[in-house]
Design an enzyme around this catalytic site. Structure first.
Site, PDB file in Angstrom:
ATOM      1  N   GLU A 122       0.854  -1.177   0.000  1.00  0.00           N
ATOM      2  CA  GLU A 122       0.000   0.000   0.000  1.00  0.00           C
ATOM      3  C   GLU A 122       0.902   1.244   0.000  1.00  0.00           C
ATOM      4  O   GLU A 122       1.847   1.306   0.776  1.00  0.00           O
ATOM      5  CB  GLU A 122      -0.905   0.052   1.232  1.00  0.00           C
ATOM      6  N   HIS A 290      -6.446  -1.642  15.155  1.00  0.00           N
ATOM      7  CA  HIS A 290      -6.650  -0.923  13.895  1.00  0.00           C
ATOM      8  C   HIS A 290      -6.437  -1.853  12.698  1.00  0.00           C
ATOM      9  O   HIS A 290      -7.299  -1.962  11.817  1.00  0.00           O
ATOM     10  CB  HIS A 290      -5.696   0.271  13.842  1.00  0.00           C
ATOM     11  N   GLU A 291      -5.310  -2.517  12.677  1.00  0.00           N
ATOM     12  CA  GLU A 291      -5.007  -3.381  11.525  1.00  0.00           C
ATOM     13  C   GLU A 291      -5.990  -4.551  11.470  1.00  0.00           C
ATOM     14  O   GLU A 291      -6.454  -4.933  10.400  1.00  0.00           O
ATOM     15  CB  GLU A 291      -3.566  -3.892  11.570  1.00  0.00           C
TER      16      GLU A 291
HETATM   17  N1  ARG Z   1      -3.060   1.041   5.752  1.00  0.00           N
HETATM   18  C1  ARG Z   1      -2.022   1.243   6.726  1.00  0.00           C
HETATM   19  C2  ARG Z   1      -2.724   1.607   8.002  1.00  0.00           C
HETATM   20  O1  ARG Z   1      -3.292   2.624   8.170  1.00  0.00           O
HETATM   21  C3  ARG Z   1      -1.046   2.304   6.360  1.00  0.00           C
HETATM   22  C4  ARG Z   1      -0.243   2.044   5.165  1.00  0.00           C
HETATM   23  C5  ARG Z   1       0.380   3.268   4.682  1.00  0.00           C
HETATM   24  N2  ARG Z   1       1.364   3.031   3.707  1.00  0.00           N
HETATM   25  C6  ARG Z   1       1.880   3.988   2.938  1.00  0.00           C
HETATM   26  N3  ARG Z   1       2.779   3.667   2.102  1.00  0.00           N
HETATM   27  N4  ARG Z   1       1.509   5.210   2.967  1.00  0.00           N
HETATM   28  O2  ARG Z   1      -2.814   0.839   8.868  1.00  0.00           O
HETATM   29 ZN    ZN Z   2      -5.308   2.031   8.592  1.00  0.00          ZN
END
Ligand code: ARG
Ligand code: ZN
Length: 850
Positions: A122, A290-291
């Site tokens: 991501e 959260h995750e």
């Molecule tokens: N989805 C992840 C979270 O909020 C964050 C990932 C962010 N990664 C990035 N490359 N900006 O838990």
């Molecule tokens: Zn997140």
């Protein structure tokens, strides 16, 4: 490489991909410098799309071969991806690429950390692994084959086969590429199980490097608590037989919700009493939750495109804050969240980086993982819940999960669910998603004939992102406190929709004091002209714990501002009010500890700027010091008992009760140190058997100017613990005198353990420097220069971490001409580098434009 003009992507340009991917099989032959990745992907034309251009993203890939339906093809390859002629109907795309995980210092895609392989995809990292439509609306079923000489070979979903040097994984849930993950290494599993409400037994593993086994128990418990909570509160059960978490030392962010295989920055999961503070434990619990919560809000329902990021992040932050409120103290959590929101999100919203919760354009999406998208995004959900009520919120969420399971959804989809279940028109509410800027809410009171009339005016300052803000829907929670401190009207949510609007409370026996914006019911700056007696009444009697705290905070801010402006003495009424709170043993120690806090120096700078003045960091620092000294004197009689009564001696537990007590004892210690020269701090440091007390002992010794021996001892004790050493690096900068902070940071960069390519270590030093308001903004400009030097050095290695650190400069327009000149010179020096990442180019260009 410097993009002469980085491409801007617009929300309004969205169009679906021309093809559907039914399944993909990836085969990895792992090698540090040349890993081979084969992909076999089944495409068919997308009936919902008109454009049939076959473009696959791909960056830093060496294409070895490609074929369609078994026939070799020669695609048109650029540095962004490839295009190729494809058949009219369904076809199988196969390709083989070579990548270099060892050379991947950007920590995006497949990279190596301490000998282990791991991934971060991501937002757009998958395109650094293979050619693929790397966009969240393309969802597919993944099979992953890993060949490598490591005992542990992991990917998403369920294991289907494994033998020495080989593993095969299958994830039955269609997912976008950003949720792909792979891990390979010599890892130890801390194992447990969880049985879902429907009887599914789930194997849980927390994988860590040898030596970290003793830091797993708390994270595992947090995971099980999260799984249970999501079943009980949102009715969401886990959907695979396995859930893995891996701790990684080199990681750009906190953690990542890859399906069935969460990858965590080790600082966001590893914990033990000896090495982690109470704050670390609370943060870890929240990030694990959260995750885990993303499995439904993010994975089962994902985002159509990256403009919709707040759809999963705002909602998931909101959910994790509900979880923490339930696990710990709701009042303490709310106050902490508001402190954080004001410090990070308000600052962003009031500066050149201001953007809406759902941005409308970007160059580098990694630059939009911001406090606005995350924290203001969560506030917007809290407001929605306040407006529709708890039951309607629950009904809407049930429909959201039912209607959109398996979808890549939008904010429109999200709001429609609320409209359909409540019958409300949310057209105006939606402005919270499209307008940047922090609204100012002014209230004027009128008292006549037993009736209190509150007239509110809202005004959002225009910004580049939102030149003409329109009135928002603002839920304003209000209660009334009578003259003797009794609550004469319970909390009522006023729904403001106009630019200016009045609400009345009648049948009142005497003029009450209005407690407005209870629970911080909307992310706005409130301007309520109470006198100090009225505020003192709220500080003593408000039944709303947030507003009670807020009354103290407002008194503190007012006093500090007049100390800064006019050199007045600290306000007696404020000190007396806080003293009364400290004496009240019926109040939660954690809450009393919060009451002893002051607005941050950067918050004070923001308040001065808001009032049309130019903040002077040295004066702000001096006023804060004077206030602290006054607190130490005024509270002198209660401090020893506060300290002694709350110094927990029972076996360490990181729960709300014990950590609240330690927080209060440590707050007392900080004031005691101002008068005892560090005697108590030395005693605490020597006796501590946990990091919370050891670290606060050390911090106070540094403040008392007798830290050098303890710093040496601490280093000798913890030199082999990376996470503790991060604290050691950071603390020295944070606790330095303003004139020394930049020099201390510079000296630390010469330390043999200053591994600047590790994001945690880099942030330990420079994140701390930036947080040291008077140190970073020292009039010499040495703080600015040092940071700029290191940003220039880090950018070619790790653009993402560099770009995040650039936000340190976002507040430059509010300072005096000398500082402005110093900062803009550094900004221009960085921008003049011959090669600069797209990430940093976008950030600095936006910042510089102000
Ligand atoms: N989805 C992840 C979270 O909020 C964050 C990932 C962010 N990664 C990035 N490359 N900006 O838990
Ligand atoms: Zn997140």
């Amino acid at each position: 490489m410097r993009d002469a003009a980085p491409e801007t992507i617009y929300l309004s340009d969205y169009s679906p991909f021309g093809f559907v991917v039914d399944e993909v099989t990836l085969t990895f032959d792992l090698h540090p410098e040349n890993t081979r990745v084969k992909s076999r992907t089944a495409f068919r034309p997308n009936p919902a799309a008109t454009d049939r251009t076959f473009f696959l993203h791909g960056e830093n890939l060496k294409l070895i071969n490609a074929s369609i339906d078994g026939t070799p093809v020669a695609p048109d390859v650029s540095d962004k991806g490839l295009t190729c002629d494809v058949p009219d109907g369904p076809f199988i795309w196969e390709s083989e690429v070579e990548i270099d995980p060892q050379g991947n210092t950007a920590l995006e895609g497949l990279y190596m950390s301490n000998g282990m392989y791991c991934t971060q995809c991501e937002a757009e990292g998958f395109r650094k692994i293979t050619y693929y439509p790397d966009r969240p609306d393309v969802m597919s079923v993944f099979t992953v084959i890993i060949n490598g000489p490591h005992p542990v070979l992991l990917s998403n979903g369920n294991p289907v086969a494994s033998s020495e040097g080989h593993a095969e994984w299958h994830d039955p849930w269609p997912k976008p590429a950003y949720l792909f993950a792979l891990v390979a290494g010599e890892l130890i599993a801390h194992a447990d199980t969880f049985t879902t409400a429907s009887g599914r037994k789930v194997d849980l593993n927390l994988y860590v490097r040898p030596g970290d086994e003793g830091k797993c128990a708390f994270g595992m418990q947090a995971l099980k608590d999260s799984m249970k909570w999501d079943e009980e509160v949102y009715g969401r059960k886990y959907d695979l037989d396995l859930f893995n978490i891996v701790a990684v030392d080199d990681f750009n962010m906190g953690a990542m919700e890859n399906k069935g295989l969460n990858i965590f920055n080790s600082s966001a999961v590893l914990a033990s009493p000896e090495t982690s503070t109470d704050m670390n434990f609370e943060r870890i619990e929240a990030i694990i939750a959260h995750e885990y919560f993303h499995n439904w809000t993010g994975n089962r329902i994902t985002c159509r495109d990256w403009f919709q990021l707040c759809l999963k992040e705002g909602l998931t932050v909101y959910r994790d804050s509900q979880f923490t409120s339930d696990m710990r103290s709701a009042a303490v959590k709310r106050i902490g969240d508001v402190i954080d929101l004001r410090g990070r999100q308000f600052a962003e919203d009031q500066g050149p980086l201001a953007h809406p919760v759902r941005p409308e354009s970007f160059q580098e999406i990694n630059n939009f993982y911001t406090a606005t998208v995350y924290e203001k995004g969560a506030e917007v959900i809290g407001m929605l819940k306040r407006l529709v009520g708890d039951d309607a919120y629950a009904t809407a969420l049930d429909l959201y999960f039912e209607r959109h399971d398996g979808d890549a959804a939008t904010i429109e989809d999200w709001l429609k669910v609320f409209e359909d279940t409540t019958g409300r028109d949310l057209t105006q509410f939606k402005r919270w998603y499209s307008q940047a800027g922090t609204p100012r809410l002014k209230v004027i009171e009128d008292w006549a004939d037993d009736t209190l009339t509150l007239t509110f005016t809202q005004h959002t300052p225009p910004s580049a992102a939102t030149p003409e803000p329109q009135p928002l829907v603002i839920p304003i929670s209000v209660g009334l406190i009578g003259p003797i401190g009794d609550e004469v009207a319970e909390t009522r949510v006023l729904e403001m929709t106009e630019a200016s609007q009045s609400f009345t409370f009648d049948g009142l026996a005497a003029r009450p004091v209005a407690s407005i914006l209870r629970g911080f019911s909307a992310p706005v700056v409130l301007d309520h002209d109470l006198n100090d007696t009225e505020r003192a009444l709220l500080l003593a009697h408000d039944t709303d714990p947030f507003n009670r705290w807020e009354a103290g905070r407002t008194l503190a801010r007012k006093s500090l501002l007049s100390m800064i402006r006019e050199g007045t003495a600290p306000d007696r009424a404020y000190l007396d009010g806080i003293l009364a709170v400290l004496r009240d043993e019926t109040l939660d120690p954690a809450y009393r500890a919060l009451m002893m806090g002051l607005p941050s120096q950067s918050d004070l700078a923001t308040a001065l700027h808001d009032a049309g003045e130019v903040p002077e960091p040295d004066l702000i620092y001096a006023a804060t010091e004077t206030m602290r000294a006054a607190m130490a004197r005024r509270f002198r009689d209660v401090l020893p008992a506060l300290y002694a009564d709350n110094l927990v001696t029972a076996e360490y537990r990181p729960d709300a009760e014990q950590s609240g007590k330690r927080a209060l004892a440590n707050s007392a210690l900080a004031l005691i140190t101002r008068t005892d020269g560090g005697v108590q701090a030395q005693a605490q440091y020597g006796a501590a058997d946990n990091m919370t007390q050891q670290l606060s002992g050390l911090a106070n010794l540094i403040r008392a100017d007798r830290g050098s021996a303890a710093l040496k001892a601490f280093e000798a004790q913890w030199k082999n613990d990376r996470l503790v050493m991060d604290k050691w690096f950071g603390l020295q900068v944070i606790e330095a005198d303003p004139e020394d902070a930049a020099d201390v940071a510079a000296a630390l960069t010469d330390h043999p353990d200053f591994n600047w390519k590790n994001p945690n270590r880099f942030r330990a030093v420079f994140g701390s420097l930036v947080m040291h308001h008077a140190g970073f903004h020292h009039h010499s400009g040495k703080g600015y220069q040092l940071l700029a030097d290191w940003l220039i050095k880090l950018d070619p290695v790790n653009p993402q971490t560099t770009a995040r650190m650039c936000s340190a400069f976002q507040s430059w327009p509010r300072y005096d001409d000398d500082r402005k000149a110093l900062i803009t010179a550094e900004l221009d020096r960085i921008l003049a580098q011959p090669t600069l990442s797209r990430d940093v180019t976008e950030m600095l260009t936006r910042i510089r434009k102000a």
